[in-house]
Scaffold this active site. Sequence first.
Site, PDB file in Angstrom:
ATOM      1  CG  ASN A 100       1.118  -2.723  -7.964  1.00  0.00           C
ATOM      2  OD1 ASN A 100       0.834  -3.717  -7.632  1.00  0.00           O
ATOM      3  ND2 ASN A 100      -0.394  -1.976  -8.641  1.00  0.00           N
ATOM      4  CG  HIS A 132      -4.922  -0.628  -9.706  1.00  0.00           C
ATOM      5  ND1 HIS A 132      -4.801  -0.601  -8.889  1.00  0.00           N
ATOM      6  CD2 HIS A 132      -6.362  -0.571 -10.575  1.00  0.00           C
ATOM      7  CE1 HIS A 132      -5.941   0.268  -8.568  1.00  0.00           C
ATOM      8  NE2 HIS A 132      -6.621  -0.291  -9.832  1.00  0.00           N
ATOM      9  CG  MET A 179      -1.832  -1.077   1.206  1.00  0.00           C
ATOM     10  SD  MET A 179      -2.966  -0.756  -0.250  1.00  0.00           S
ATOM     11  CE  MET A 179      -3.738  -0.275  -0.612  1.00  0.00           C
TER      12      MET A 179
HETATM   13  C1  GRF Z   1      -5.503  -6.852  -4.093  1.00  0.00           C
HETATM   14  O1  GRF Z   1      -7.129  -6.666  -4.790  1.00  0.00           O
HETATM   15  C2  GRF Z   1      -4.760  -6.153  -5.523  1.00  0.00           C
HETATM   16  O2  GRF Z   1      -5.199  -5.546  -6.533  1.00  0.00           O
HETATM   17  C3  GRF Z   1      -4.438  -4.298  -4.579  1.00  0.00           C
HETATM   18  O3  GRF Z   1      -4.775  -5.085  -3.639  1.00  0.00           O
HETATM   19  C4  GRF Z   1      -5.295  -6.550  -2.885  1.00  0.00           C
HETATM   20  C5  GRF Z   1      -3.997  -7.123  -2.546  1.00  0.00           C
HETATM   21  O4  GRF Z   1      -5.292  -8.087  -1.894  1.00  0.00           O
HETATM   22  N1  GRF Z   1      -3.222  -3.985  -5.154  1.00  0.00           N
HETATM   23  P1  GRF Z   1      -4.720  -9.142  -1.256  1.00  0.00           P
HETATM   24  O5  GRF Z   1      -3.613  -8.364   0.018  1.00  0.00           O
HETATM   25  O6  GRF Z   1      -3.000 -10.363  -1.903  1.00  0.00           O
HETATM   26  O7  GRF Z   1      -5.424 -10.251  -0.675  1.00  0.00           O
END
Ligand code: GRF
Length: 205
Positions: free
Chosen positions: A112, A114, A95
């Site tokens: 990444n 998204h 994040m």
């Molecule tokens: C995912 O929805 C991804 O697209 C975004 O952050 C979320 C991470 O989810 N960048 P997780 O921790 O892998 O469950």
Amino acid sequence: MSKTFRLGILGSGQGSNFVALAEAVAAGTLPAEISLVLSDVENAGLLTHARERHLPAQFIAPGYFRTKLDETAEHAFVAALQAAQVDLVVLAGFMRVLKGDLLRAFAGRIVNIHPSLLPSFPGLHSWKQALDHGVKVAGCTVHFVDAGVDCGPIIGQQAVPVLDTDTPESLHQRIHAAEHVLYPQCVAALARGDIFLAGRRVIWK
Ligand code: GRF
């Protein structure tokens, strides 16, 4: 024998994409090893999932800022990834925006995922942005990371329908499920060397 492709996975959250990647590695569909898992959040689910799988997992304090790493933290992330001889940095729900050192040290080697069909709906809560906008198709995107936010060259995309009955939660869930298929496929193509860049276009061999 060829050298194993080494992944360094960075995340801040529950780590469901990490689990999908780890399962693909275990199943042999992703020809790589997870060499290191790092988080800026001490109690991130991602670290727990990694430790359960006996993978090296480490929390690195992010420092003073809320949306990026401070200089000391960024150095610590780079040092850990370099010490683990990582070939590809895989952001899975990390994040913080990457700037400076990390981007330079792993230029062209950071990806990444998204939760939208980029370039639509970059930034936070993309599934809610999609629903509020009224699009009929949503989805997810795997892309290379550059100095911008959610805007590097696109490696792969998976569309999902938006239903009239959707809530932000139900749409988010459908997108999340698509991510768990798309991300391992894209990372596997990178590990196999099946992907190259032609300007902004990513070409699959
Ligand atoms: C995912 O929805 C991804 O697209 C975004 O952050 C979320 C991470 O989810 N960048 P997780 O921790 O892998 O469950």
